[in-house]
Enzyme design. Structure first.
Site, short mmCIF file in Angstrom:
data_model
loop_
_atom_site.label_atom_id
_atom_site.label_comp_id
_atom_site.label_asym_id
_atom_site.label_seq_id
_atom_site.Cartn_x
_atom_site.Cartn_y
_atom_site.Cartn_z
N THR A 117 39.45 37.97 29.56
CA THR A 117 39.85 38.25 30.94
C THR A 117 41.23 38.91 31.03
O THR A 117 42.12 38.62 30.21
CB THR A 117 39.89 36.92 31.74
OG1 THR A 117 40.55 37.15 32.99
CG2 THR A 117 40.66 35.83 31.01
N TYR A 141 43.31 28.42 33.16
CA TYR A 141 42.13 29.25 32.89
C TYR A 141 42.49 30.36 31.90
O TYR A 141 41.84 30.53 30.86
CB TYR A 141 41.60 29.86 34.20
CG TYR A 141 40.63 30.99 33.97
CD1 TYR A 141 39.38 30.76 33.42
CD2 TYR A 141 40.99 32.32 34.26
CE1 TYR A 141 38.50 31.81 33.17
CE2 TYR A 141 40.12 33.36 34.01
CZ TYR A 141 38.87 33.10 33.48
OH TYR A 141 38.01 34.14 33.22
#
Ligand code: UDP
Length: 335
Positions: A117, A141
């Site tokens: 990501t 995250y």
């Protein structure tokens, strides 16, 4: 030979499954259905319900199928939730991926494509941002994914594993054939939220921050169509089939749109106006996150087909309407 897709019943994973099936590949899906839907793959792939860190499940799959590679999507992805419950993210992402890779290597599977990501970049100073920019995730995250990238790098350095990590920018849109789309409840991503507002699923929406140093004061993001994203995975798989190497690539188009531009596109294409509340900046948000995609264009000869905001929004809107009808049908079936 078959491809194992973890998280294959989820948003991006289900698009991957359809792309693989369209190409004539044999596909096994492993998903615990905590957020995914088995109907998203319509019974077209072998489906196993279970957790990716369960050695018995991996053994069952590898005994039944000749798995040549794993495309690994399964994980937890909601940034604010990761701040509130970091243990869940380190368990479901970092620890579970370590277990998955360990079990796969023991079963003789040594090719992996991993969902990483752009959150690894945190609030990047440069735009566009290249792969060698120092990584500084702002949430558990992002850190959970960074830890995975580091583990994969170290495992690959032993020669045991060959992997491609793809750092996704802002994934949106849906399958142009409407076989699947973003179907998770409680969406927080801009295009999904705006499409829900345009189709009446929510009364309106908020704009988080209107005082950024950008042309219209709202934040810029590199929105990438989910079908182009999964095609990049397929190219990565084909690359690994020929060349046993490991690398990490940004996955974005290299240009950005503001929050206002996205909302305008959703209103214009849906023909529906909806109320907008101007709110504060969201904690941890960056003014601009745009991919430098030079590496993926060169390395994989990636040729995006849907690099157009209107196309992304149109497909997301089409899916939102499809989903509303589907849910209505399900309710009528119950009553
Ligand atoms: N955003 C917004 N309203 C929303 C959802 C998102 O203004 O309801 C903004 C958000 O602050 C960011 C951009 O839209 O500037 C993209 O946010 P998203 O959550 O889609 O992705 P992120 O870039 O945070 O991963």
């Amino acid at each position: 030979m078959a491809i194992l897709v973890t998280g294959g019943a989820g948003y991006i994973g289900s698009h991957m499954v359809w792309t693989l099936l369209d190409a004539g590949e044999d596909v096994v899906v492993l998903d615990n259905l905590c957020t995914g839907h088995e109907w998203a793959i319509a019974g077209q792939a072998h489906f196993v319900r279970g957790d990716i860190d369960d050695p018995a499940i991996i053994e069952r799959i590898t005994n039944a199928h000749d798995i040549e590679a794993v495309i690994h999507f399964a994980g937890s992805v909601v940034v604010p939730e990761s701040v509130a419950d970091p243990i869940k993210y380190y368990r479901n992402n970092t620890c579970a991926t370590l277990a998955l890779v360990d079990h796969c290597l023991k079963a003789g599977i040594n090719r992996l494509i991993f969902s990483s990501t752009a959150a690894l970049y945190g609030a990047p100073e440069e735009a566009p941002v290249a792969e060698d920019t120092p990584l500084a995730p702002l949430s558990p995250y992002g850190t959970s994914k960074l830890m995975i990238e580091q583990m994969l790098r170290d495992i690959a350095a032993t020669g045991a594993l060959h992997y491609v990590a793809l750092r996704y920018f802002n994934v949106a849109g849906a399958d142009p054939h409407q076989r699947t789309g973003q179907s998770t409840d409680g969406a927080t991503h801009l295009i999904k939220v705006a499409c829900e507002a345009a189709t009446g699923k929510r009364p309106g929406m908020s704009v988080f921050g209107t005082d950024y140093d950008t042309a219209d004061g709202t934040a810029l993001r590199d929105y990438i169509h989910v079908s182009d994203l999964v095609n990049a995975h397929y190219l990565a798989l084909q690359h690994l089939r020929i060349k046993p190497e490991s690398f990490t690539l940004n996955c974005g188009y290299g240009h950005g749109y503001s929050v206002y531009e996205v909302i305008d596109a959703v209103k214009r294409l849906s023909g529906n106006d909806f109320p907008i509340q101007l709110g504060q900046r969201r904690v941890g948000d960056s003014p601009r996150v745009i991919a430098d995609n030079t590496a993926i264009l060169e390395k994989l000869d990636w040729q995006p087909q849907y690099a157009d905001l209107d196309l992304i929004v149109q497909h997301a809107l089409d899916w939102e309407k499809h989903l509303a009808q589907r849910n209505m049908g399900a309710q009528e079936g119950v009553s």
